[in-house]
Design an enzyme around this catalytic site. Structure first.
Site, PDB file in Angstrom:
ATOM      1  N   ALA A 155       0.869  -1.183   0.000  1.00 26.88           N
ATOM      2  CA  ALA A 155       0.000   0.000   0.000  1.00 26.88           C
ATOM      3  C   ALA A 155       0.900   1.225   0.000  1.00 26.88           C
ATOM      4  O   ALA A 155       2.083   1.149   0.347  1.00 26.88           O
ATOM      5  CB  ALA A 155      -0.892  -0.014   1.224  1.00 26.88           C
ATOM      6  N   GLY A 169       0.781  -4.993   1.155  1.00 27.25           N
ATOM      7  CA  GLY A 169      -0.515  -5.102   0.489  1.00 27.25           C
ATOM      8  C   GLY A 169      -0.420  -5.766  -0.872  1.00 27.25           C
ATOM      9  O   GLY A 169      -1.389  -6.366  -1.341  1.00 27.25           O
ATOM     10  N   GLU A 198       5.676  -4.987   6.918  1.00 25.32           N
ATOM     11  CA  GLU A 198       5.002  -3.936   7.698  1.00 25.32           C
ATOM     12  C   GLU A 198       5.644  -3.725   9.068  1.00 25.32           C
ATOM     13  O   GLU A 198       5.583  -2.643   9.639  1.00 25.32           O
ATOM     14  CB  GLU A 198       3.510  -4.282   7.887  1.00 25.32           C
ATOM     15  CG  GLU A 198       2.667  -4.158   6.629  1.00 25.32           C
ATOM     16  CD  GLU A 198       2.613  -5.433   5.789  1.00 25.32           C
ATOM     17  OE1 GLU A 198       3.486  -6.310   5.961  1.00 25.32           O
ATOM     18  OE2 GLU A 198       1.691  -5.532   4.959  1.00 25.32           O
TER      19      GLU A 198
HETATM   20  N1  DAK Z   1       4.556   3.238  -0.854  1.00 28.03           N
HETATM   21  C1  DAK Z   1       4.912   4.404  -1.440  1.00 28.03           C
HETATM   22  N2  DAK Z   1       5.989   4.542  -2.219  1.00 28.03           N
HETATM   23  C2  DAK Z   1       6.750   3.463  -2.429  1.00 28.03           C
HETATM   24  C3  DAK Z   1       6.460   2.216  -1.855  1.00 28.03           C
HETATM   25  C4  DAK Z   1       5.296   2.120  -1.034  1.00 28.03           C
HETATM   26  N3  DAK Z   1       4.888   0.988  -0.476  1.00 28.03           N
HETATM   27  N4  DAK Z   1       7.419   1.346  -2.230  1.00 28.03           N
HETATM   28  C5  DAK Z   1       8.267   2.025  -3.021  1.00 28.03           C
HETATM   29  N5  DAK Z   1       7.875   3.299  -3.154  1.00 28.03           N
HETATM   30  C6  DAK Z   1       8.507   4.357  -3.924  1.00 28.03           C
HETATM   31  C7  DAK Z   1       9.764   4.857  -3.229  1.00 28.03           C
HETATM   32  O1  DAK Z   1       9.451   5.789  -2.248  1.00 28.03           O
HETATM   33  C8  DAK Z   1      10.524   5.456  -4.390  1.00 28.03           C
HETATM   34  O2  DAK Z   1       9.969   6.700  -4.690  1.00 28.03           O
HETATM   35  P1  DAK Z   1      10.901   8.035  -4.853  1.00 28.03           P
HETATM   36  O3  DAK Z   1      11.685   8.121  -3.602  1.00 28.03           O
HETATM   37  O4  DAK Z   1      11.744   7.709  -6.057  1.00 28.03           O
HETATM   38  O5  DAK Z   1       9.913   9.151  -5.064  1.00 28.03           O
HETATM   39  C9  DAK Z   1      10.163   4.525  -5.550  1.00 28.03           C
HETATM   40  O6  DAK Z   1       8.990   3.854  -5.155  1.00 28.03           O
HETATM   41  C10 DAK Z   1      11.234   3.471  -5.801  1.00 28.03           C
HETATM   42  O7  DAK Z   1      11.500   2.815  -4.594  1.00 28.03           O
HETATM   43  P2  DAK Z   1      12.979   2.625  -4.009  1.00 28.03           P
HETATM   44  O8  DAK Z   1      13.873   3.746  -4.427  1.00 28.03           O
HETATM   45  O9  DAK Z   1      12.848   2.347  -2.559  1.00 28.03           O
HETATM   46  O10 DAK Z   1      13.427   1.301  -4.805  1.00 28.03           O
HETATM   47  P3  DAK Z   1      14.442   0.173  -4.324  1.00 28.03           P
HETATM   48  O11 DAK Z   1      14.634  -0.707  -5.509  1.00 28.03           O
HETATM   49  O12 DAK Z   1      15.646   0.769  -3.660  1.00 28.03           O
HETATM   50  O13 DAK Z   1      13.661  -0.644  -3.185  1.00 28.03           O
HETATM   51  C11 DAK Z   1      11.759  -1.776  -2.214  1.00 28.03           C
HETATM   52  C12 DAK Z   1      12.513  -1.370  -3.509  1.00 28.03           C
HETATM   53  C13 DAK Z   1      10.460  -2.456  -2.640  1.00 28.03           C
HETATM   54  C14 DAK Z   1      12.641  -2.792  -1.444  1.00 28.03           C
HETATM   55  C15 DAK Z   1      11.517  -0.516  -1.343  1.00 28.03           C
HETATM   56  O14 DAK Z   1      10.937   0.501  -2.153  1.00 28.03           O
HETATM   57  C16 DAK Z   1      10.619  -0.779  -0.175  1.00 28.03           C
HETATM   58  O15 DAK Z   1      11.048  -1.348   0.834  1.00 28.03           O
HETATM   59  N6  DAK Z   1       9.348  -0.311  -0.284  1.00 28.03           N
HETATM   60  C17 DAK Z   1       8.390  -0.389   0.791  1.00 28.03           C
HETATM   61  C18 DAK Z   1       7.865  -1.794   0.978  1.00 28.03           C
HETATM   62  C19 DAK Z   1       6.878  -1.885   2.120  1.00 28.03           C
HETATM   63  O16 DAK Z   1       7.198  -1.529   3.288  1.00 28.03           O
HETATM   64  N7  DAK Z   1       5.652  -2.333   1.837  1.00 28.03           N
HETATM   65  C20 DAK Z   1       4.586  -2.438   2.833  1.00 28.03           C
HETATM   66  C21 DAK Z   1       3.789  -1.142   2.873  1.00 28.03           C
HETATM   67  S1  DAK Z   1       2.502  -1.177   4.105  1.00 28.03           S
HETATM   68  C22 DAK Z   1      -5.148  -2.308   4.528  1.00 28.03           C
HETATM   69  C23 DAK Z   1      -4.833  -2.590   3.227  1.00 28.03           C
HETATM   70  C24 DAK Z   1      -3.476  -2.681   2.863  1.00 28.03           C
HETATM   71  C25 DAK Z   1      -2.489  -2.453   3.788  1.00 28.03           C
HETATM   72  C26 DAK Z   1      -2.841  -2.204   5.089  1.00 28.03           C
HETATM   73  C27 DAK Z   1      -4.159  -2.096   5.480  1.00 28.03           C
HETATM   74  N8  DAK Z   1      -6.520  -2.230   4.897  1.00 28.03           N
HETATM   75  C28 DAK Z   1      -7.546  -2.683   3.962  1.00 28.03           C
HETATM   76  C29 DAK Z   1      -6.860  -1.992   6.277  1.00 28.03           C
HETATM   77  C30 DAK Z   1      -1.116  -2.574   3.342  1.00 28.03           C
HETATM   78  C31 DAK Z   1      -0.075  -1.986   3.982  1.00 28.03           C
HETATM   79  C32 DAK Z   1       1.238  -2.015   3.317  1.00 28.03           C
HETATM   80  O17 DAK Z   1       1.412  -2.570   2.251  1.00 28.03           O
END
Ligand code: DAK
Length: 258
Positions: free
Chosen positions: A66, A109, A132
């Site tokens: 997300a 997500g 998360e």
């Molecule tokens: N959200 C927003 N932006 C994101 C993102 C994310 N989840 N993942 C990546 N990006 C963006 C980065 O900020 C970056 O943007 P700029 O800085 O260039 O503007 C761009 O994508 C490229 O990312 P990176 O520069 O970080 O790329 P890398 O290759 O170095 O790394 C990575 C890739 C996937 C390892 C890294 O980006 C990363 O760790 N991303 C976050 C992964 C994460 O923590 N995902 C979980 C998010 S929490 C619900 C429904 C859904 C949810 C909860 C509740 N309800 C129905 C109640 C879900 C929650 C989640 O998913």
């Protein structure tokens, strides 16, 4: 419905395809992307020419979760009031089969969305994770439940509590995905699988999906009873008569979806 800006859609061989299109954010699932995805899936579900669907991202990322930037400053009340949450529930109401074609990151997500689909075709580079915990939260779109059903408690604990990631090979080994396919053909492979299912008796396919999903909701006895009712119900369809007559007369069945 306005023209989608965060997804691409097309159809092929009676398969409806939704492709996430936010490459600059690794297909992070923001409100617009989720709304457009669910609108497209529901439209395919209503379209008699479509028998199955495929959701996909890019080779680099199915979806990195997300959109963290969208959630970062939210209060509990805002989260509760957020229509975003409803988008996730809508996927579980789709009656036709939905296959996730996953390459690269399927995190948070993104992984939960793939697990909510009926099958997963993974490319060799697919990487699954529920990171998360690194954000000070836990999965919120079914991860603690669906992952535990899929891979068992011990591994689910490790993935969710300690950000263990699963490669495509591990995901196949633990039963999370259906198959692994080279990167250059994983999407075609998923579409082919969906097209094969779309060519089968449509009502029976939908009943089969419903019956299998009942396992998450009920006891064995209730699930068996539900399966039996659906089985009997299929004897009211023309396709049941057609399928059995085709077998008896050694010919190919011509499904009508009636
Ligand atoms: N959200 C927003 N932006 C994101 C993102 C994310 N989840 N993942 C990546 N990006 C963006 C980065 O900020 C970056 O943007 P700029 O800085 O260039 O503007 C761009 O994508 C490229 O990312 P990176 O520069 O970080 O790329 P890398 O290759 O170095 O790394 C990575 C890739 C996937 C390892 C890294 O980006 C990363 O760790 N991303 C976050 C992964 C994460 O923590 N995902 C979980 C998010 S929490 C619900 C429904 C859904 C949810 C909860 C509740 N309800 C129905 C109640 C879900 C929650 C989640 O998913």
């Amino acid at each position: 419905m306005s023209t989608p800006t965060h997804i691409l859609t097309h159809t092929q061989n009676h398969v409806g395809i939704v492709q996430f299109n936010r490459p600059q954010a690794l297909n992070a699932l923001n409100r617009e992307l989720m709304a457009e995805t669910m609108d497209a899936l529901e439209a395919f579900d209503q379209n008699a020419d479509i028998g199955a669907m495929v959701i996909t991202g890019s080779e680099r990322a199915f979806a990195a979760g997300a959109d963290i930037k969208e959630m970062a400053t939210a209060t509990p009340a805002q989260m509760l009031d957020n229509p975003f949450i409803g988008y996730w529930d809508r996927l579980t109401k789709i009656r036709k089969p939905v296959i996730a074609a996953v390459s690269g990151y399927a995190f948070g997500g993104g992984m939960e969305l793939a697990m909510t689909c009926d099958m997963i075709v993974a490319s060799e580079t697919a990487l699954f994770g529920q990171p998360e915990i690194n954000l000070g939260v836990i999965p919120g779109a079914g991860g603690t439940q669906r992952l535990t059903y899929a891979v068992g408690k011990a591994l689910a604990m490790e993935i969710i509590l300690n950000d263990r990631r699963l490669t495509a090979a591990e995901a196949l080994h633990f039963g999370l995905v259906n198959r692994i396919v080279p990167v250059d053909s994983y999407l075609d492979n998923a579409i082919q699988l969906a097209a094969e299912i779309a060519a089968r008796a449509p009502i029976a396919v939908q009943m089969a999906k419903e019956a299998i999903n009942t396992v998450y909701e009920t006891s064995l006895q209730a699930g068996l009873a539900h399966e039996r009712r659906l089985f009997y119900l299929l004897f009211s369809t023309e396709d049941q008569k057609e399928g059995m007559d085709a077998f008896v007369n050694k010919r190919k069945a011509d499904w009508q979806g009636k």
